[in-house]
Design an enzyme around this catalytic site. Structure first.
Site, PDB file in Angstrom:
ATOM      1  CG  HIS A 131      53.572  28.821  31.672  1.00 54.68           C
ATOM      2  ND1 HIS A 131      54.381  27.773  32.447  1.00 54.68           N
ATOM      3  CD2 HIS A 131      54.342  28.695  30.598  1.00 54.68           C
ATOM      4  CE1 HIS A 131      55.317  27.304  31.571  1.00 54.68           C
ATOM      5  NE2 HIS A 131      55.255  28.063  30.425  1.00 54.68           N
ATOM      6  CB  SER A 144      24.024  33.590  42.442  1.00 55.39           C
ATOM      7  OG  SER A 144      24.194  34.153  43.832  1.00 55.39           O
TER       8      SER A 144
END
Length: 484
Positions: A161, A291
């Site tokens: 999870h 970036s």
């Protein structure tokens, strides 16, 4: 803008398919190109003429030689001109081939329908494309196997999870990725094994034209079908067809390619999450920019692109299913444009994704210190059960000890969450006289929490990967330049 005719697709003024320009390997891009396709068409006309001659049709050796002489000498410009006039691609190429082979013009395509050419050629191309995909899968699996072996016993935090769970090892986690690809390879090999030839089924699958050609000799019609298939390298022939081979086959093949996409998307997503945790990263080149604004970033560009390409292939899965479901009676032509788009592009995209995944698997970077720190932050909670058992064995009361651990755990968790401080649960237990006889540090050795993970890595590498390495040992050097 001036009213100019569309160009041939190579001009920068027209849309360029990124699968060709940026992503797929030259091998797969060339495989689905017009040169390979139309040369395959001609190989079919040669195979048909040879088989018909062998079974008594009046076709001369000189005619066969002429067909073979120009089999790979494609006059595509001539075929293009014929198609403008005839509005039929197969007949345009029949005429263009006939111009080069005037002595054989009259026997080209003898007794055949267009789908003899288009469908059988597609099956030949699909077969070779599947073989390349299988090789790329095997290469990726073997790269991952080397990585899994190297890190077979390196403990790391596992997640269920996406919440911290019982530890595993970096190598064991890699075997999860690898085994999905193994299952995909099994499916691709199965699809290859099941792939058959349409061969000489005739216009609606009844072989009526060939029965006429052989003056009602059904045995020769059956022999022709078998011989043509053999000349094309097929051991099997589809038992019955309409005008086309069963479009169910395309759906099954796209299911297999989509399955690979599903596996690659899961692996690349895991890597993106791990990169965010600074535990495992894909390769990052010396001068690579992550970036344009944030110079410090190391964006997982390869993994992100794998997800994008895989998602595209998964999305294509429905088209062949719809096509198979909507074929009326013996055939409708609404399959044609869809198949021209979907089948090549699915192969091109999955090829591109596999090229990237092989590159990633070959250069994954692991940060053991970060992995250990992240594990250490959660391990005290996981170790409490072992500590509780040792304290009970030393004579303590299970229920009282359990309550003490609960109280200390809650206090430590609040400190981590509210103050951003380190997890001090182990220090709290060391200071509690109820646990004074317990070696708390020994109880939190990470290797004691990974179960049989290292041995499981050894087993899958031997039992599962070993046979793949044997089958593909000469086919896994498929490195290509990666455009990042």
């Amino acid at each position: 803008m001036p009213n100019t005719p569309p160009d041939d697709g190579t001009s920068l003024d027209t849309y360029q398919n990124p699968l060709i320009q940026r992503y797929a390997s030259p091998e797969m891009a060339t495989h689905w190109g017009n040169t390979r396709r139309f040369a395959t068409w001609r190989s079919l006309w040669v195979a048909l003429a040879e088989a018909e001659q062998e079974l008594g049709i009046a076709i001369t050796d000189d005619q066969i030689r002429q067909l073979k002489q120009f089999q790979d000498d494609l006059n595509l410009d001539v075929a293009k001109d014929y198609e403008k006039k005839l509005r039929h691609d197969v007949m345009a190429h029949v005429h263009a081939y006939g111009d080069q082979c005037p002595d054989a013009r009259g026997i080209i395509h003898l007794g055949a329908t267009s789908c003899f050419i288009t469908d059988n050629a597609d099956l030949v191309l699909i077969r070779q494309a599947l073989r390349l995909v299988a090789r790329r899968l095997a290469a990726t699996i073997l790269r991952m196997a080397d990585f899994a072996q190297q890190h077979r016993a390196l403990p790391c935090l596992a997640f269920t999870h996406f919440q911290p769970a019982q530890p595993t090892t970096v190598g064991k986690r890699c075997t999860l990725w690898m085994y999905d690809l193994v299952l995909d390879l099994v499916e691709v090999e199965h699809r290859l094994d099941q792939l058959a030839c349409r061969s000489t089924k005739g216009t609606t699958g009844t072989q009526a034209s060939f029965l006429e050609l052989f003056s009602g000799d059904a045995d020769k019609v059956r022999q022709l079908e078998k011989r043509v298939a053999e000349k094309l390298g097929f051991e099997k022939i589809y038992a019955v067809t309409g005008q086309t081979y069963p479009r169910k086959v395309d759906s099954q093949i796209l299911d297999a390619l989509s399955g690979i996409g599903q596996s690659l998307h899961k692996i690349a997503t895991d890597l993106r999450l791990l990169a965010g945790r600074k535990e495992v990263e894909e390769p990052f080149e010396k001068h690579q920019i992550g970036s344009s604004a944030m110079a410090y970033k190391r964006n997982p560009m390869r993994s992100e692109r794998i997800c994008a390409l895989s998602r595209f292939v998964i999305s294509l899965q429905s088209s062949p299913a719809m096509t198979a479901a909507t074929q009326w009676m013996e055939r409708t032509l609404d399959d044609s444009a869809n198949r021209r788009l979907v089948i090549p592009q699915a192969f091109l995209a999955i090829d591109a994704a596999l090229v990237l995944m092989q590159n990633v698997a070959d250069g994954m970077v692991v940060y053991p210190a970060t992995i250990a720190r992240n594990l250490a932050a959660e391990l005290p909670f996981m170790a409490t059960e072992n500590i509780l058992m040792q304290a009970v064995s030393a004579g303590g009361d299970r229920q009282e000890l359990h309550e003490q651990i609960r109280v200390h755990s809650q206090a430590a968790a609040q400190r981590v969450k509210n103050e951003g401080a380190d997890n001090d649960l182990l220090d709290r237990l060391k200071q509690d006289t109820a646990f004074s006889g317990i070696d708390v540090d020994a109880a939190t050795d990470p290797s004691a929490f990974v179960g049989r993970a290292p041995e499981q890595v050894d087993e899958i590498l031997g039992d599962v990967v070993g046979p793949i390495r044997q089958r593909y040992q000469s086919d896994t050097d498929l490195s290509v330049d990666v455009h990042v």
